[in-house]
Design a protein around this motif. Structure first.
Motif, PDB file in Angstrom:
ATOM      1  N   THR A 254     -19.164  38.498   7.653  1.00 11.35           N
ATOM      2  CA  THR A 254     -19.347  39.699   6.821  1.00 11.35           C
ATOM      3  C   THR A 254     -18.705  40.644   7.257  1.00 11.35           C
ATOM      4  N   SER A 255     -17.963  41.650   6.420  1.00 15.47           N
ATOM      5  CA  SER A 255     -17.354  42.873   6.969  1.00 15.47           C
ATOM      6  C   SER A 255     -18.439  44.079   6.990  1.00 15.47           C
ATOM      7  N   ARG A 256     -18.150  45.022   7.803  1.00 19.98           N
ATOM      8  CA  ARG A 256     -18.907  45.995   8.045  1.00 19.98           C
ATOM      9  C   ARG A 256     -18.426  47.340   7.070  1.00 19.98           C
ATOM     10  N   VAL A 257     -17.269  46.870   6.335  1.00 14.00           N
ATOM     11  CA  VAL A 257     -16.824  47.766   5.153  1.00 14.00           C
ATOM     12  C   VAL A 257     -17.643  47.826   4.156  1.00 14.00           C
ATOM     13  N   HIS A 258     -18.199  46.604   3.709  1.00 13.72           N
ATOM     14  CA  HIS A 258     -19.002  46.404   2.640  1.00 13.72           C
ATOM     15  C   HIS A 258     -19.804  45.141   2.808  1.00 13.72           C
ATOM     16  N   PRO A 259     -21.041  44.892   2.526  1.00 12.05           N
ATOM     17  CA  PRO A 259     -21.981  44.052   2.945  1.00 12.05           C
ATOM     18  C   PRO A 259     -21.848  42.744   1.955  1.00 12.05           C
ATOM     19  N   LYS A 260     -21.006  42.799   0.946  1.00 10.62           N
ATOM     20  CA  LYS A 260     -20.996  41.672   0.134  1.00 10.62           C
ATOM     21  C   LYS A 260     -19.432  41.091   0.085  1.00 10.62           C
ATOM     22  N   LEU A 261     -18.764  41.655   1.274  1.00  5.73           N
ATOM     23  CA  LEU A 261     -17.158  41.242   1.358  1.00  5.73           C
ATOM     24  C   LEU A 261     -17.001  40.515   2.751  1.00  5.73           C
ATOM     25  N   SER A 262     -16.131  39.620   2.727  1.00  7.16           N
ATOM     26  CA  SER A 262     -16.014  38.892   4.063  1.00  7.16           C
ATOM     27  C   SER A 262     -14.669  39.667   4.540  1.00  7.16           C
ATOM     28  N   ALA A 263     -14.871  39.485   6.185  1.00 10.22           N
ATOM     29  CA  ALA A 263     -13.674  40.152   6.869  1.00 10.22           C
ATOM     30  C   ALA A 263     -12.198  39.743   6.359  1.00 10.22           C
ATOM     31  N   ASP A 264     -12.326  38.492   5.872  1.00  7.65           N
ATOM     32  CA  ASP A 264     -10.666  38.022   5.197  1.00  7.65           C
ATOM     33  C   ASP A 264     -10.458  38.839   4.030  1.00  7.65           C
ATOM     34  N   HIS A 265     -11.660  39.003   3.352  1.00 10.15           N
ATOM     35  CA  HIS A 265     -11.330  39.919   1.957  1.00 10.15           C
ATOM     36  C   HIS A 265     -10.951  41.059   2.233  1.00 10.15           C
ATOM     37  N   VAL A 266     -11.307  41.794   3.199  1.00 11.09           N
ATOM     38  CA  VAL A 266     -11.186  43.269   3.443  1.00 11.09           C
ATOM     39  C   VAL A 266      -9.427  43.358   3.681  1.00 11.09           C
ATOM     40  N   LEU A 267      -9.033  42.379   4.604  1.00 16.19           N
ATOM     41  CA  LEU A 267      -7.736  42.435   5.315  1.00 16.19           C
ATOM     42  C   LEU A 267      -6.729  41.668   4.338  1.00 16.19           C
ATOM     43  N   GLU A 268      -7.019  40.657   3.659  1.00 19.52           N
ATOM     44  CA  GLU A 268      -5.994  39.738   2.921  1.00 19.52           C
ATOM     45  C   GLU A 268      -6.123  39.818   1.091  1.00 19.52           C
ATOM     46  N   GLY A 269      -7.515  40.287   0.971  1.00 20.69           N
ATOM     47  CA  GLY A 269      -7.801  40.306  -0.540  1.00 20.69           C
ATOM     48  C   GLY A 269      -8.255  39.142  -1.064  1.00 20.69           C
ATOM     49  N   VAL A 270      -8.733  38.756  -2.307  1.00 22.11           N
ATOM     50  CA  VAL A 270      -9.286  37.839  -2.769  1.00 22.11           C
ATOM     51  C   VAL A 270      -8.520  36.553  -2.516  1.00 22.11           C
ATOM     52  N   HIS A 271      -9.228  35.508  -1.895  1.00 23.88           N
ATOM     53  CA  HIS A 271      -8.367  34.279  -1.905  1.00 23.88           C
ATOM     54  C   HIS A 271      -8.808  33.304  -3.069  1.00 23.88           C
ATOM     55  N   ASP A 272      -7.932  32.816  -3.919  1.00 21.64           N
ATOM     56  CA  ASP A 272      -7.972  31.930  -4.897  1.00 21.64           C
ATOM     57  C   ASP A 272      -7.620  30.533  -4.442  1.00 21.64           C
TER      58      ASP A 272
END
Length: 560
Positions: A254-272
Motif C-alpha cells: 500500500t502506498s503512502r500517497v493514498h491509502p487505497k492505492l498500491s505502490a505499483d499503481h502510483v508509479l505505473e498506473g492501473v494494471h489491466d
C-alpha cells in the motif's frame, strides 16, 4: 480440480506466491480489482493456508511470547495497572473553558530514499549480473531492485541514475539519500550533482537504513517466485525475472500517497490484466513459429521459457528462445506450468454460466407475466427453480492436489547449474545457454529426452539426441564434431632472430651454425629427459652427454 480453484492458484503463482494474509489484505484494499476472479471469498475458499513455494521464501523463526508458559506474577499485574493508569488517567471535571489547538504536521521523510546492495547471487546470470541494487522510496512505499554486474563506482552510479530518473519521471524525485558507510567519492559527487542530500549510516548499525528490511522483503519474494518455476529452467536466466518480481511485490504494498492505492499503481498506473496478462515465472512454453520465418516443413511451434509480461504489447508475453539465444514477444503461445494448471472453462462451468443467464431471462419474463397474468406464469417459475437447483446451487467437487515446488537456489542445484561469462570462447557465447560444459548431464540412450508435451522419446530419437541439443532447456548437450576428434599436436613456431644489416656474410654464417647447434642440443636434451634417467656423477668427474641426433658430443668439465 475445479476451474475456479485452478484460476486462484494460477493467479497466486503469477504474483510470485505471496503469503495468503498478504494477498487477502491487498484484495480487500481494492489493489487487484482488474485480476479476473481474484476475490477475497475465492481466495479464502480455494487457496491453501500454506504452500511449499511460499514457505521456502517467507518462512521465519516464530516470535517469542506466544502461548507463554510463564505464570503472571503479582508484580507484573501491578506494573500493568500503573502503566494503564499513566496512559489513561481518569477524567477530572474542570470549571474553566478548554482551549484546543491544531497543528499541521509535515512528514520529514517525504522524498527520502534508502539504498543498499545485496550479497552476490549464487550463480552469475547470462547477462553478467551478480547482485542487486535495492532502493526503498519512503513516499511511495515502493521497493525497486536493479541487477548489477559488480559493486564498482561505474555500476553504482548507473544504478543510481536509472532509479532516480525513474522516480523523477513519475513526480517522486528523491531529495535525500540514506546509505551505508561505503559511499565513495564518485557516488557523493553524483548525488551532489543531482541535488540529493546524503547521510551515511554508522558501521554495524542496520536499524537506521530501511533498505535492510527492504532487501529481506525482496529476497523472500524473489526466492518464492523461483521455487514455482520449472525444474528444467536454467538458473542463469534469473535476471530476466526481476521485472515481474518487482511489479508483483509493489502491487501488494500500500502506498503512502493514498491509502487505497498500491505502490505499483502510483508509479505505473492501473494494471489491466485483460490487456497485459501474466503467467507464472520460469514456465515452459511453446511459441508460434511464424510462417514468414520458417521453412515449408519446419515445425509450427518452438520451445521457449516464459520470462515476463510484454508491458507495451496487447495480450502478449515475453519468452526466451534457447535455440536462438534471444527473446521473443508473442501473443500465440501455450503454457505448460509444472506446479499448477492453466485455468480452463469446463463443461460444468459452461453449463452453470448458461443456466444463470437462463434464470435471469426467465425471472425477467416472470415479472412481466405477473403484471399481465397468463397461463405461462407457473411454468416459468418451475423452470427457473429447476435450473437453479440442478446447476447453480449444486456443490462443486473440490479436490486438494499435492502442492509442489522447486529449489533452484539449493547448494546441490547450484553446483549443477552451468557457469557463464561474457567472453567469446569455444564453449561459451554471450547470451546463449551453454551446451557442452557447465555441469549438464550427457544424453544417453537409457535416458531419452522428452518433448514439451511430456511424451517419452523413442530409441531412434534418443540416438539422434546424442548429437542434437534440446531447445527446451532439458538435460542435453551438443557433441560437436571437434569434441570426439583427436586434437593436432601443437608445435612451437620458430622465432626469427632479428639481425643487424651491418653484419658481414661470415658473421651471418657463423650465427646460422650457432642457431642450428642450439636447436639440436635443446631437442636432444628434451628427448633424453623423456626417455632416460639422469645419472648421478661424483665430484670432480668429467661428464659427457651423448646426444642421439646428429651424434653431437658436448663435454662439460667441472672446476677442480
Amino acid at each position: 480440480m475445479s476451474s475456479k480453484e485452478a484460476l486462484i492458484k494460477y493467479l497466486h503463482q503469477c504474483l510470485f506466491c505471496p503469503p495468503k494474509r498478504t494477498l487477502l489484505k491487498a484484495i480487500k484494499n481494492n489493489q487487484l480489482t482488474t485480476w479476473p476472479g481474484l476475490t477475497a471469498k475465492a481466495v479464502e475458499r480455494y487457496l491453501p493456508d500454506n504452500a511449499p513455494a511460499t514457505d521456502k521464501g517467507h518462512m521465519s523463526r516464530h516470535r517469542k511470547g506466544i502461548r507463554s508458559t510463564r505464570k503472571e506474577e503479582a508484580l507484573d499485574k501491578l506494573e500493568k495497572l500503573a502503566v494503564e493508569q499513566c496512559c489513561n488517567p481518569p477524567l477530572v471535571e474542570e470549571k474553566k473553558n478548554q482551549l484546543f489547538g491544531y497543528m499541521v504536521h509535515q512528514d520529514k521523510k517525504t522524498g527520502v530514499m534508502y539504498t543498499d546492495l545485496t550479497g552476490n547471487f549464487p550463480v552469475r546470470s547470462m547477462d553478467g549480473f551478480t547482485c542487486f541494487f535495492v532502493l526503498y522510496d519512503w513516499t511511495t512505499n515502493a521497493i525497486l531492485a536493479t541487477p548489477m554486474k559488480d559493486a564498482k563506482d561505474e555500476s553504482m552510479i548507473k544504478a543510481f541514475k536509472e532509479n532516480i530518473e525513474y522516480l523523477g519521471e513519475r513526480g517522486f524525485k528523491p531529495t535525500f539519500n540514506i546509505i551505508d558507510n561505503v559511499a565513495s567519492k564518485a557516488i557523493r559527487a553524483y548525488l551532489k550533482k543531482e541535488k540529493v542530500g546524503i547521510q551515511l549510516v554508522e558501521p554495524h548499525n542496520h536499524r537506521v537504513n530501511a533498505a535492510e528490511r527492504a532487501i529481506r522483503t525482496f529476497k523472500n519474494h524473489f526466492i518464492a517466485g523461483l521455487c514455482i518455476g520449472d525444474r528444467k529452467f536454467p538458473t542463469i536466466l534469473w535476471s530476466k525475472l526481476v521485472n515481474q518480481a518487482v511489479r508483483s511485490m509493489n502491487m501488494l504494498r500500500t502506498s503512502r500517497v493514498h491509502p487505497k492505492l498500491s505502490a505499483d499503481h502510483v508509479l505505473e498506473g492501473v494494471h489491466d490484466f485483460n490487456r497485459n496478462p501474466w503467467a507464472p515465472p520460469a514456465t515452459r512454453a511453446t511459441v508460434l513459429n511464424p510462417p514468414e520465418s520458417r521453412n515449408s516443413w519446419d515445425q509450427r511451434a518452438i520451445d521457449a521459457w516464459h520470462i515476463g509480461p510484454a508491458w507495451d504489447h496487447y495480450r502478449a508475453l515475453t519468452f526466451y528462445i534457447p535455440s536462438t539465444g534471444g527473446t521473443r514477444i508473442s501473443a500465440d503461445y501455450q503454457l505448460y506450468p509444472e506446479h499448477c494448471e492453466v485455468p480452463k472453462e469446463t463443461r460444468m462451468d459452461e453449463t452453470v454460466r448458461v443456466a444463470k443467464d437462463l434464470v435471469a431471462a426467465i425471472q425477467k419474463l416472470q415479472d412481466q407475466a405477473t403484471q399481465q397474468p397468463g397461463r405461462h406464469t407457473t411454468a416459468l417459475a418451475k423452470l427457473a427453480e429447476i435450473f437453479k437447483s440442478k446447476t447453480i446451487e449444486m456443490n462443486p467437487i473440490e479436490s486438494q492436489p499435492t502442492q509442489t515446488s522447486n529449489s533452484p537456489t539449493a547448494p546441490a542445484n547450484i553446483r549443477k547449474a552451468p557457469r557463464v561469462h561474457l567472453r567469446n570462447t569455444r564453449n561459451n557465447i554471450p547470451g546463449r545457454l551453454p551446451t557442452s560444459e557447465g555441469g549438464q548431464a550427457r544424453v544417453t540412450q537409457a535416458t531419452p529426452l522428452a518433448s514439451s508435451e511430456g511424451d517419452t522419446a523413442g530409441p531412434n530419437q534418443a540416438n539422434e539426441n546424442k548429437e542434437l541439443a534440446t531447445s527446451e532447456g532439458e538435460d542435453g548437450e551438443v557433441q560437436s564434431s571437434w569434441y570426439n576428434k583427436d586434437r593436432e599436436k601443437r608445435t612451437q613456431r620458430k622465432k626469427n632472430v632479428r639481425r643487424s644489416p651491418r653484419f658481414s656474410k661470415q658473421q651471418n654464417e657463423r650465427l646460422d651454425k650457432i642457431e642450428k647447434v642450439t636447436t639440436t642440443i635443446s631437442g636432444a636434451e628434451r628427448d633424453k629427459e623423456e626417455n632416460e634417467v639422469q645419472p648421478i656423477y661424483g665430484l670432480g668427474i668429467q661428464k659427457q652427454h651423448i646426444l642421439n641426433k646428429d651424434s653431437v658430443i658436448i663435454e662439460e668439465r667441472r672446476p677442480t
